[in-house]
Design a protein around this motif. Structure first.
Motif, PDB file in Angstrom:
ATOM      1  N   GLN A 515     -29.843  22.927  18.264  1.00 21.65           N
ATOM      2  CA  GLN A 515     -29.731  24.345  17.960  1.00 21.65           C
ATOM      3  C   GLN A 515     -29.170  24.608  16.564  1.00 21.65           C
ATOM      4  N   GLU A 516     -28.218  23.798  16.128  1.00 19.74           N
ATOM      5  CA  GLU A 516     -27.573  24.019  14.840  1.00 19.74           C
ATOM      6  C   GLU A 516     -28.131  23.125  13.731  1.00 19.74           C
ATOM      7  N   ALA A 517     -29.204  22.405  14.036  1.00 19.68           N
ATOM      8  CA  ALA A 517     -29.788  21.517  13.030  1.00 19.68           C
ATOM      9  C   ALA A 517     -30.540  22.327  11.979  1.00 19.68           C
ATOM     10  N   VAL A 518     -30.592  21.818  10.766  1.00 24.49           N
ATOM     11  CA  VAL A 518     -31.324  22.480   9.686  1.00 24.49           C
ATOM     12  C   VAL A 518     -32.808  22.143   9.788  1.00 24.49           C
ATOM     13  N   GLY A 519     -33.657  23.067   9.313  1.00 17.75           N
ATOM     14  CA  GLY A 519     -35.089  22.798   9.255  1.00 17.75           C
ATOM     15  C   GLY A 519     -35.806  22.839  10.572  1.00 17.75           C
ATOM     16  N   LEU A 520     -35.314  23.643  11.546  1.00 18.63           N
ATOM     17  CA  LEU A 520     -35.941  23.666  12.871  1.00 18.63           C
ATOM     18  C   LEU A 520     -37.355  24.217  12.836  1.00 18.63           C
ATOM     19  N   GLU A 521     -37.723  24.991  11.791  1.00 17.09           N
ATOM     20  CA  GLU A 521     -39.072  25.538  11.701  1.00 17.09           C
ATOM     21  C   GLU A 521     -40.128  24.445  11.560  1.00 17.09           C
ATOM     22  N   LYS A 522     -39.691  23.225  11.210  1.00 13.76           N
ATOM     23  CA  LYS A 522     -40.623  22.114  11.054  1.00 13.76           C
ATOM     24  C   LYS A 522     -40.802  21.312  12.348  1.00 13.76           C
ATOM     25  N   LEU A 523     -39.997  21.658  13.369  1.00  9.53           N
ATOM     26  CA  LEU A 523     -39.999  20.877  14.612  1.00  9.53           C
ATOM     27  C   LEU A 523     -41.041  21.406  15.581  1.00  9.53           C
ATOM     28  N   ILE A 524     -41.842  20.493  16.145  1.00  5.51           N
ATOM     29  CA  ILE A 524     -42.825  20.824  17.170  1.00  5.51           C
ATOM     30  C   ILE A 524     -42.540  19.953  18.387  1.00  5.51           C
ATOM     31  N   MET A 525     -42.240  20.574  19.525  1.00  2.59           N
ATOM     32  CA  MET A 525     -42.077  19.837  20.778  1.00  2.59           C
ATOM     33  C   MET A 525     -43.369  19.948  21.559  1.00  2.59           C
ATOM     34  N   ALA A 526     -44.133  18.887  21.608  1.00  2.21           N
ATOM     35  CA  ALA A 526     -45.473  18.883  22.211  1.00  2.21           C
ATOM     36  C   ALA A 526     -45.356  18.470  23.662  1.00  2.21           C
ATOM     37  N   ASP A 527     -45.360  19.472  24.560  1.00  2.00           N
ATOM     38  CA  ASP A 527     -45.207  19.189  25.988  1.00  2.00           C
ATOM     39  C   ASP A 527     -46.538  19.319  26.711  1.00  2.00           C
ATOM     40  N   MET A 528     -47.573  18.722  26.223  1.00  2.00           N
ATOM     41  CA  MET A 528     -48.876  18.828  26.863  1.00  2.00           C
ATOM     42  C   MET A 528     -48.875  18.115  28.205  1.00  2.00           C
ATOM     43  N   ASP A 529     -49.613  18.682  29.150  1.00  2.00           N
ATOM     44  CA  ASP A 529     -49.757  18.038  30.446  1.00  2.00           C
ATOM     45  C   ASP A 529     -50.772  16.899  30.323  1.00  2.00           C
ATOM     46  N   PRO A 530     -50.808  15.997  31.301  1.00  2.00           N
ATOM     47  CA  PRO A 530     -51.717  14.838  31.208  1.00  2.00           C
ATOM     48  C   PRO A 530     -53.191  15.215  31.007  1.00  2.00           C
ATOM     49  N   ALA A 531     -53.659  16.307  31.648  1.00  2.00           N
ATOM     50  CA  ALA A 531     -55.070  16.696  31.484  1.00  2.00           C
ATOM     51  C   ALA A 531     -55.347  17.102  30.038  1.00  2.00           C
ATOM     52  N   SER A 532     -54.414  17.868  29.449  1.00  4.33           N
ATOM     53  CA  SER A 532     -54.589  18.260  28.053  1.00  4.33           C
ATOM     54  C   SER A 532     -54.544  17.052  27.138  1.00  4.33           C
ATOM     55  N   ILE A 533     -53.683  16.112  27.480  1.00  3.83           N
ATOM     56  CA  ILE A 533     -53.595  14.886  26.696  1.00  3.83           C
ATOM     57  C   ILE A 533     -54.936  14.154  26.713  1.00  3.83           C
ATOM     58  N   ARG A 534     -55.556  14.044  27.901  1.00  3.78           N
ATOM     59  CA  ARG A 534     -56.833  13.341  28.008  1.00  3.78           C
ATOM     60  C   ARG A 534     -57.929  14.063  27.228  1.00  3.78           C
ATOM     61  N   ALA A 535     -57.901  15.402  27.288  1.00  2.58           N
ATOM     62  CA  ALA A 535     -58.904  16.168  26.537  1.00  2.58           C
ATOM     63  C   ALA A 535     -58.720  15.975  25.040  1.00  2.58           C
ATOM     64  N   ALA A 536     -57.473  15.977  24.605  1.00  3.36           N
ATOM     65  CA  ALA A 536     -57.200  15.773  23.180  1.00  3.36           C
ATOM     66  C   ALA A 536     -57.638  14.382  22.740  1.00  3.36           C
ATOM     67  N   VAL A 537     -57.411  13.414  23.595  1.00  2.00           N
ATOM     68  CA  VAL A 537     -57.829  12.053  23.267  1.00  2.00           C
ATOM     69  C   VAL A 537     -59.343  11.974  23.148  1.00  2.00           C
ATOM     70  N   HIS A 538     -60.051  12.670  24.069  1.00  2.00           N
ATOM     71  CA  HIS A 538     -61.510  12.660  24.011  1.00  2.00           C
ATOM     72  C   HIS A 538     -61.999  13.272  22.701  1.00  2.00           C
ATOM     73  N   ARG A 539     -61.403  14.400  22.309  1.00  2.00           N
ATOM     74  CA  ARG A 539     -61.789  15.026  21.044  1.00  2.00           C
ATOM     75  C   ARG A 539     -61.474  14.105  19.864  1.00  2.00           C
ATOM     76  N   GLU A 540     -60.346  13.422  19.973  1.00  2.00           N
ATOM     77  CA  GLU A 540     -59.966  12.498  18.902  1.00  2.00           C
ATOM     78  C   GLU A 540     -60.983  11.367  18.792  1.00  2.00           C
ATOM     79  N   ARG A 541     -61.418  10.862  19.919  1.00  2.00           N
ATOM     80  CA  ARG A 541     -62.427   9.802  19.916  1.00  2.00           C
ATOM     81  C   ARG A 541     -63.740  10.285  19.278  1.00  2.00           C
ATOM     82  N   GLN A 542     -64.159  11.494  19.691  1.00  2.00           N
ATOM     83  CA  GLN A 542     -65.412  12.024  19.161  1.00  2.00           C
ATOM     84  C   GLN A 542     -65.345  12.215  17.645  1.00  2.00           C
ATOM     85  N   ALA A 543     -64.226  12.787  17.194  1.00  2.00           N
ATOM     86  CA  ALA A 543     -64.082  13.039  15.752  1.00  2.00           C
ATOM     87  C   ALA A 543     -64.120  11.739  14.964  1.00  2.00           C
TER      88      ALA A 543
END
Length: 607
Positions: A515-543
């Motif tokens: 909470q008190e750390a500097v530069g928090l606007e640069k932080l991304i907490m990626a909480d994707m569920d497993p299905a979204s992860i698999r879809a992202a992986v598929h898109r990554e493979r295709q690209a």
């Protein structure tokens, strides 16, 4: 020359010479061949040569007199003369080892040499400080004269006949005696009561008596009352009736069964200065054992676990080792050795013992390993929950009595080592939340001026993850983003895993700490569920596949004037045509294009 040492090799020669001269012969007994001394020839030659040496000895004083050879009552006069020789020269140490090891195997018919202290009452006995007798008969002085022993510091009796009156009188008359060892001794009626104001070290191995019917009966140690005793080693019987008054005891070595362990630990908890414990534990089938008393001052624990093959029984639970470790909060070193261990065919599942935790132990040694489930389980939990552990040593080797007599089971080298490595790698590839979280540090010496993107996977909310994020945010000056996610993978791009503790508490914990750390606007907490992860992986493979394909097509077209597109429908065909037109300039005219449809045989089409 102040130390006189007489054994079969010093007096009669090397083993090769002994065999050539027939002093040694090979004797087969019960399908076993032993190398034994020729008892008709060798003792006479041994005595003759020792006498010759002593008759020509020029010295007037000696420090030690040592004899290790097969001798008994038949050489009594000669042995008495040797002892007198040593006494008048102010000897301080006498060792008379008449079992004649390693070659002779005695029988019950051999009579012991009688060590009669009355024979030496007129000599200068005040110099004798250390006495070690093996296979002798020791009698109580008829006149109660203990002049021979008045300055004795240590006494070791091994395979010796004696009575309890001699030991009790010796302890009361020898005010300087510090060490007493009674090893496989034969008593007349019962074990002596060990009461001494000077004794510091006591070692007793199973002693016995012979009944009128000729049966061998074990005798129990019943009382040890020694206010200065700091070291006690007892491998005998009657633990439940033993009374100890040893308030400064620091080192204890016992043999107990697993059923007696809790009672033994309760007894040891009464010793306020106990720091070192060695236990020989004989396993029997048991359920999980909970240690109820703490060993508050124990710093070193050695466990020799005998006959561990019975752990194959499903009712046996080896978690008692972790229990006794947790009951010793100040323990620094733990050594465990399995003797005669064998690989169990019915391997159980490895458990995560979450209730175990230790904050002091630094070194753990595990010997006699073959790759069993309980060995792996122990190592895994110690690695996970011993927070100050510096090293854990895993070895297949074990030993019982002789320091150099190491043994092992070949299954460790055949499969056990590989099995343990694979199980530990499997267990520790997953991220695990550490219960003993440390303080977050500001690493001021860290700085970086170029890194733009940082990705941190497999998070569960541990202190070191948070510390890393805080310091990267603060000291990576051109950072554009840092992505924190709980997911991790090994080989397969779609085989993502995670620890649920991130969603239960880890994400919240990290958010609160940041909470008190500097530069928090640069932080991304990626909480994707497993299905979204698999879809992202598929898109990554295709690209990646499209990019690689376009690159190869461009190279082929420029080099050969030919390009190949793999399509599955007319839409893909149109995409291929557009890419072909965009990728190739008119100056480099493409002569032919091969379109391969996955549903039909390859054929040439003209666009």
């Amino acid at each position: 020359m102040r130390d006189l040492y007489f054994d079969i090799h010093n007096v009669l020669g090397s083993e090769k010479e002994l065999l050539e001269k027939r002093h040694l012969t090979d004797v087969t007994r019960y399908s076993r061949t032993d190398r034994c001394v020729d008892l008709d020839l060798t003792p006479k030659e041994f005595v003759k040569r020792v006498d010759q040496f002593l008759n020509n000895f020029p010295g007037t004083s000696i420090d030690s007199f040592f004899v290790n050879f097969y001798l008994d009552c038949q050489q009594s006069n000669t042995i008495d003369r040797w002892i007198n020789f040593a006494m008048v020269r102010g000897v301080e140490r006498i060792n008379l080892l008449f079992l004649g090891r390693p070659y002779v195997h005695r029988t019950a018919q051999n009579k012991h040499y009688k060590f009669d202290s009355a024979l030496f009452s007129e000599t200068n006995a005040s110099t004798l400080k250390h006495l070690h007798l093996e296979y002798c008969l020791v009698c109580h002085p008829t006149n109660g004269n203990f002049t021979l022993f008045k300055n004795l510091r240590s006494l070791t009796l091994r395979w010796t006949k004696l009575d309890e009156m001699f030991i009790e009188s010796l302890l009361s008359n020898c005010r300087y005696l510090e060490k007493l060892c009674l090893i496989f001794c034969k008593f007349k009626s019962s074990m002596s009561k060990i009461v001494s104001s000077s004794l510091c070290h006591l070692k007793i191995f199973p002693c016995y008596l012979v009944s009128k019917e000729g049966y061998r009966l074990d005798v129990d140690l019943v009382l040890v009352d020694c206010l200065k005793l700091i070291s006690l080693e007892y491998h005998g019987y009657g633990f439940d009736t033993l009374k100890l008054n040893t308030p400064v005891l620091k080192n204890i070595n016992f043999s107990v069964s697993l059923e007696e362990l809790n009672a033994f630990v309760t007894l040891c908890a009464t010793f306020p200065e106990l720091e070192i414990m060695h236990l020989d534990i004989f396993l029997k089938v048991t359920t999980s054992l909970k240690i109820t008393q703490q060993l508050k001052h124990l710093k070193q624990l050695n466990l020799m676990i005998c006959n561990p093959f019975i752990l194959d029984n499903e009712e046996c639970d080896p978690l008692w080792i972790l229990n006794i470790l947790q009951a010793s909060p100040l323990l620094q070193k733990l050594t465990i050795m399995y003797t005669n261990s064998n690989f169990i065919t019915n391997q159980k599942n490895i458990r995560d013992v979450e209730m175990f935790s230790h904050d002091e132990v630094k070194v753990v040694e595990l010997g006699g390993c073959v790759g069993n489930w309980f060995e792996i389980e122990f190592v895994m939990n110690v690695l996970k929950y011993a927070h100050k552990l510096e090293q854990i040593v895993v070895s297949p080797y074990w030993r019982e009595d002789e320091p150099s007599d190491w043994s092992h089971d070949s299954v460790w080298f055949q499969s056990g080592r590989k099995r343990m490595s694979e199980k530990l790698q499997e267990a520790y590839t997953n991220s695990n939340f550490i219960t003993n979280q440390k303080n977050i540090r500001d690493v001021e010496m860290f700085s970086h001026d170029e890194v733009k993107v940082v990705e941190l996977g497999g998070c569960v909310g541990n202190w070191f993850e948070i510390e890393f994020v805080i310091n990267v945010l603060k000291y990576a000056h051109k950072l554009e983003q840092i992505v924190v996610r709980p997911y991790w993978r090994e080989d397969e791009p779609s085989d993502w895993s995670h620890d649920p503790v991130w969603f239960q508490s880890g994400r919240k914990r990290m958010s609160e700490k940041l909470q008190e750390a500097v530069g928090l606007e640069k932080l991304i907490m990626a909480d994707m569920d497993p299905a979204s992860i698999r879809a992202a992986v598929h898109r990554e493979r295709q690209a990646k596949a499209i990019t690689e394909y376009d690159r190869r097509v461009r190279e082929d077209a420029e080099r050969y004037g030919t390009a190949t597109f793999h399509v599955g429908d007319w839409h893909s065909l149109e995409v291929a045509r557009d890419r072909m037109r965009n990728n190739h300039s008119s100056s480099k005219r493409v002569q032919r294009i091969f379109i391969t449809n996955i549903k039909i045989q390859p054929q040439e089409r003209i666009l």
